[in-house]
Scaffold this motif. Sequence first.
Motif, PDB file in Angstrom:
ATOM      1  N   TYR A  64      52.906  67.564  10.566  1.00  0.00           N
ATOM      2  CA  TYR A  64      51.713  67.255   9.775  1.00  0.00           C
ATOM      3  C   TYR A  64      51.545  65.784   9.376  1.00  0.00           C
ATOM      4  CZ  TYR A  64      51.675  72.341   9.260  1.00  0.00           C
ATOM      5  OH  TYR A  64      51.658  73.693   9.514  1.00  0.00           O
ATOM      6  N   PHE A  65      52.630  65.053   9.140  1.00  0.00           N
ATOM      7  CA  PHE A  65      52.504  63.717   8.564  1.00  0.00           C
ATOM      8  C   PHE A  65      53.280  62.683   9.363  1.00  0.00           C
ATOM      9  CE2 PHE A  65      52.294  66.795   5.051  1.00  0.00           C
ATOM     10  CZ  PHE A  65      51.032  66.510   4.540  1.00  0.00           C
ATOM     11  N   ASN A  66      52.833  61.437   9.275  1.00  0.00           N
ATOM     12  CA  ASN A  66      53.561  60.342   9.903  1.00  0.00           C
ATOM     13  C   ASN A  66      54.948  60.211   9.273  1.00  0.00           C
ATOM     14  OD1 ASN A  66      51.203  59.881  11.276  1.00  0.00           O
ATOM     15  ND2 ASN A  66      51.095  57.702  10.783  1.00  0.00           N
ATOM     16  N   ALA A  67      55.942  59.946  10.115  1.00  0.00           N
ATOM     17  CA  ALA A  67      57.323  59.862   9.640  1.00  0.00           C
ATOM     18  C   ALA A  67      57.511  58.762   8.607  1.00  0.00           C
ATOM     19  CB  ALA A  67      58.268  59.631  10.824  1.00  0.00           C
ATOM     20  N   GLU A  68      56.865  57.601   8.831  1.00  0.00           N
ATOM     21  CA  GLU A  68      57.071  56.474   7.903  1.00  0.00           C
ATOM     22  C   GLU A  68      56.475  56.765   6.524  1.00  0.00           C
ATOM     23  OE1 GLU A  68      52.914  55.708   9.224  1.00  0.00           O
ATOM     24  OE2 GLU A  68      54.753  56.458  10.187  1.00  0.00           O
ATOM     25  N   ARG A  69      55.425  57.594   6.461  1.00  0.00           N
ATOM     26  CA  ARG A  69      54.819  57.927   5.162  1.00  0.00           C
ATOM     27  C   ARG A  69      55.707  58.896   4.382  1.00  0.00           C
ATOM     28  NH1 ARG A  69      48.570  58.864   7.298  1.00  0.00           N
ATOM     29  NH2 ARG A  69      48.206  56.678   7.937  1.00  0.00           N
ATOM     30  N   ILE A  70      56.237  59.897   5.065  1.00  0.00           N
ATOM     31  CA  ILE A  70      57.155  60.815   4.381  1.00  0.00           C
ATOM     32  C   ILE A  70      58.407  60.060   3.939  1.00  0.00           C
ATOM     33  CG2 ILE A  70      58.563  62.886   4.615  1.00  0.00           C
ATOM     34  CD1 ILE A  70      56.570  64.042   6.442  1.00  0.00           C
ATOM     35  N   LEU A  71      58.882  59.147   4.792  1.00  0.00           N
ATOM     36  CA  LEU A  71      60.033  58.312   4.435  1.00  0.00           C
ATOM     37  C   LEU A  71      59.758  57.554   3.142  1.00  0.00           C
ATOM     38  CD1 LEU A  71      62.828  57.117   5.313  1.00  0.00           C
ATOM     39  CD2 LEU A  71      61.526  55.295   6.458  1.00  0.00           C
ATOM     40  N   GLY A  72      58.569  56.964   3.037  1.00  0.00           N
ATOM     41  CA  GLY A  72      58.206  56.215   1.843  1.00  0.00           C
ATOM     42  C   GLY A  72      58.131  57.086   0.598  1.00  0.00           C
ATOM     43  N   VAL A  73      57.503  58.247   0.731  1.00  0.00           N
ATOM     44  CA  VAL A  73      57.348  59.156  -0.424  1.00  0.00           C
ATOM     45  C   VAL A  73      58.712  59.646  -0.895  1.00  0.00           C
ATOM     46  CG1 VAL A  73      56.499  61.427  -1.130  1.00  0.00           C
ATOM     47  CG2 VAL A  73      55.008  59.888   0.169  1.00  0.00           C
ATOM     48  N   LEU A  74      59.580  60.023   0.038  1.00  0.00           N
ATOM     49  CA  LEU A  74      60.899  60.541  -0.337  1.00  0.00           C
ATOM     50  C   LEU A  74      61.749  59.475  -1.030  1.00  0.00           C
ATOM     51  CD1 LEU A  74      61.816  62.763   2.759  1.00  0.00           C
ATOM     52  CD2 LEU A  74      61.166  63.528   0.474  1.00  0.00           C
ATOM     53  N   ASN A 113      65.554  57.504  11.987  1.00  0.00           N
ATOM     54  CA  ASN A 113      65.764  57.559  13.429  1.00  0.00           C
ATOM     55  C   ASN A 113      64.451  57.802  14.166  1.00  0.00           C
ATOM     56  OD1 ASN A 113      68.491  57.180  13.032  1.00  0.00           O
ATOM     57  ND2 ASN A 113      69.044  59.329  13.300  1.00  0.00           N
ATOM     58  N   SER A 114      63.628  58.693  13.611  1.00  0.00           N
ATOM     59  CA  SER A 114      62.332  58.989  14.235  1.00  0.00           C
ATOM     60  C   SER A 114      61.442  57.759  14.274  1.00  0.00           C
ATOM     61  CB  SER A 114      61.626  60.118  13.474  1.00  0.00           C
ATOM     62  OG  SER A 114      62.351  61.323  13.553  1.00  0.00           O
ATOM     63  N   VAL A 115      61.412  57.029  13.161  1.00  0.00           N
ATOM     64  CA  VAL A 115      60.606  55.796  13.093  1.00  0.00           C
ATOM     65  C   VAL A 115      61.124  54.787  14.114  1.00  0.00           C
ATOM     66  CG1 VAL A 115      59.981  53.822  11.649  1.00  0.00           C
ATOM     67  CG2 VAL A 115      59.937  56.128  10.685  1.00  0.00           C
ATOM     68  N   ALA A 116      62.454  54.631  14.185  1.00  0.00           N
ATOM     69  CA  ALA A 116      63.035  53.662  15.112  1.00  0.00           C
ATOM     70  C   ALA A 116      62.750  54.043  16.568  1.00  0.00           C
ATOM     71  CB  ALA A 116      64.541  53.549  14.879  1.00  0.00           C
ATOM     72  N   PHE A 117      63.029  55.293  16.925  1.00  0.00           N
ATOM     73  CA  PHE A 117      62.802  55.737  18.301  1.00  0.00           C
ATOM     74  C   PHE A 117      61.331  55.628  18.691  1.00  0.00           C
ATOM     75  CE2 PHE A 117      66.778  58.488  17.817  1.00  0.00           C
ATOM     76  CZ  PHE A 117      67.557  57.619  18.559  1.00  0.00           C
ATOM     77  N   GLY A 118      60.460  55.884  17.712  1.00  0.00           N
ATOM     78  CA  GLY A 118      59.030  55.858  17.991  1.00  0.00           C
ATOM     79  C   GLY A 118      58.493  54.488  18.331  1.00  0.00           C
ATOM     80  N   GLN A 119      59.227  53.437  17.980  1.00  0.00           N
ATOM     81  CA  GLN A 119      58.754  52.073  18.215  1.00  0.00           C
ATOM     82  C   GLN A 119      59.500  51.372  19.353  1.00  0.00           C
ATOM     83  OE1 GLN A 119      56.078  51.481  16.493  1.00  0.00           O
ATOM     84  NE2 GLN A 119      56.464  53.396  15.377  1.00  0.00           N
TER      85      GLN A 119
END
Length: 405
Positions: A64-74, A113-119
Amino acid sequence: MINLRLSIMMFLQFFIWGGWFVTLGTYLANTLSASGGQIGMAFSTQSWGAIIAPFIVGLIADRYFNAERILGVLHLCGALLMYTMYQADDFTAFYPAVLGYMIAYMPTLALVNSVAFGQMNNPSKEFGKVRVWGTIGWIVAGLMISYVFSWDSAASIADGMLRNTFLLCAIASFGLGVYAFTLPATPPKAKGQKTGLRDVIGLDALGLLKDRNFLVFFLSSVLICIPLAFYYQNANPFLTEIGVENATGKMTLGQVSEVLFMLALPIFLNRFGIKATLLIGMAAWVLRYLLFAFGNADEALFMLIVGIALHGICYDFFFVSGQIYTDAKAQESTKSAAQGLITLATYGVGMLVGFAIAGLITDKYTALAGNHQWQDIWLFPAGFAAVVLIIFLLMFKSEKVQTDA
């Protein structure tokens, strides 16, 4: 440029964890007067976080959500909970905050890891150079606590200064929470796909347990987490109590060792095979705890230093090589599920049981005055790891697997 930004993310991610988790046992015992059982409860929140993390990542982040946004909220939620831990005056107030924090933090390990792999265009070549900054972040946190602020000195601990580690990490968590929203977008990869409980906790990989060798490895992995829990929970309080100066800083040698032995791991796997490599990892756990049991802060300090430095062999040769073995044994369609299953079994169930046992053993060998019989405490995980090693040696049949190490 993007790898620099990702490296900063990794640095902060593990700076936060290393900045409070290493000294947690020392803080709880000395500042909050927690018992061994209570300290075990606090450390076991890592396991509860590991058990819950796949649901947050697999059922929410991946759909449902971008990984970097959930990372920020958490991490923003984590900053608030970390500040609550900083303000807690007793274990009753501290425990709900640390439980909430670890439920928020553990999913971020997969998210970074998801953010890193995604870029990355070529993750196999680029990821290691970015991930190593996480280990550097952990090391820097330990060095700051010992050599910059001296929060882990006997006088500072008596004055309650170790509490400041939570404030430091709350600030870092807030910084990473804000920083995460500036990272490039990492959209959910499973958007629109059906992801159920079976996928999240790796049930599709259960078929691997029909293989006798993998079953032996799987059970050994769960059991070896019990000695592992003793290190996380007791190493810093032990070193501090017996008078080792700058204990937290000296413990960063374990992370340095981890990086060095990670480079040596492919050589061992390719030359000696998976069974020998795993046995070396388990033997290192036995040796480490024997060194802790018979070392001291004076003429036998070198034994403690060697015990700390063995962390690279203990972790890399068993857990990392175990991940490689799991990947080699799994079919292409179940590789992710297999890694999820082994992670849930070790960092979830295995560590949960391990911290509970470590708390019981620590309480058993603690005098009324609060002094610990450390030799007896360390001989228990040494003996336990030796039993696991013998079982694995006798029951795991040598096999050649393509590890791509």
